[in-house]
Write a protein that holds these residues in place. Sequence first.
Motif, short mmCIF file in Angstrom:
data_model
loop_
_atom_site.label_atom_id
_atom_site.label_comp_id
_atom_site.label_asym_id
_atom_site.label_seq_id
_atom_site.Cartn_x
_atom_site.Cartn_y
_atom_site.Cartn_z
N ILE A 1 0.81 -1.25 -0.02
CA ILE A 1 0.10 -0.17 0.01
C ILE A 1 0.87 1.10 -0.12
O ILE A 1 0.71 2.24 -0.74
N GLU A 2 1.95 1.09 0.78
CA GLU A 2 2.75 2.38 0.99
C GLU A 2 3.53 2.70 -0.36
O GLU A 2 3.82 3.82 -0.91
N LEU A 3 4.10 1.50 -1.08
CA LEU A 3 5.02 1.66 -2.26
C LEU A 3 3.79 2.14 -3.32
O LEU A 3 4.15 2.97 -3.94
N ARG A 4 2.61 1.72 -3.48
CA ARG A 4 1.55 2.24 -4.29
C ARG A 4 1.43 3.57 -4.11
O ARG A 4 1.44 4.61 -5.02
N ARG A 5 1.32 3.99 -2.93
CA ARG A 5 1.08 5.64 -2.69
C ARG A 5 2.12 6.41 -3.08
O ARG A 5 1.94 7.45 -3.64
N TYR A 6 3.44 6.03 -2.83
CA TYR A 6 4.49 6.91 -3.05
C TYR A 6 4.87 6.83 -4.70
O TYR A 6 5.02 7.91 -5.02
#
Length: 164
Positions: free
Chosen positions: A48-53
């Motif tokens: 989720i954090e990878l996608r957001r960044y």
Amino acid sequence: MKRRAVLALSTALLLGACGFQLRGANGQGGLPFKTVYIGTAETSPLGIELRRYIRASGDTAVVNDKKLAQATIEVLNEAREKATLTLNTQGRIREYSLYYRVKFRVIDEKSAELLAPTELVLKRDISFNESQVIAKEKEEEMLYRDMQSDVVQQILRRISALKA
């Protein structure tokens, strides 16, 4: 007063003339791919954090179909570990070491490796007090979230250094 304004203006002009450019809101330059697939579960906090960044970087789209992606980020292993660091005179734990390990690789649309399997290991030390168990558990969760954010930044920096 005029002297400061002239100094500030000349500094800005010199920086602009030399090609200086800020790296962007998420701390790294753009990724060298137009589309990326992230090989983690949809509910994975790391994914989720990878996608957001990546979405925040602007130029790269995250796709849900691996066949449509120029590159795939595969998270091969993700682990959290907790080890005793020190004991007090009564043999009770005083400090822990927290480890967060992530192993990943990057492949292109033809399954050729662009980045070989790479393991990132982060470590944080945390004190422990039996009278503050709940507070220490919350602190531990916060440290793991912080390490996860650090890992995401490191992954993106390594990918941005690749050649498409």
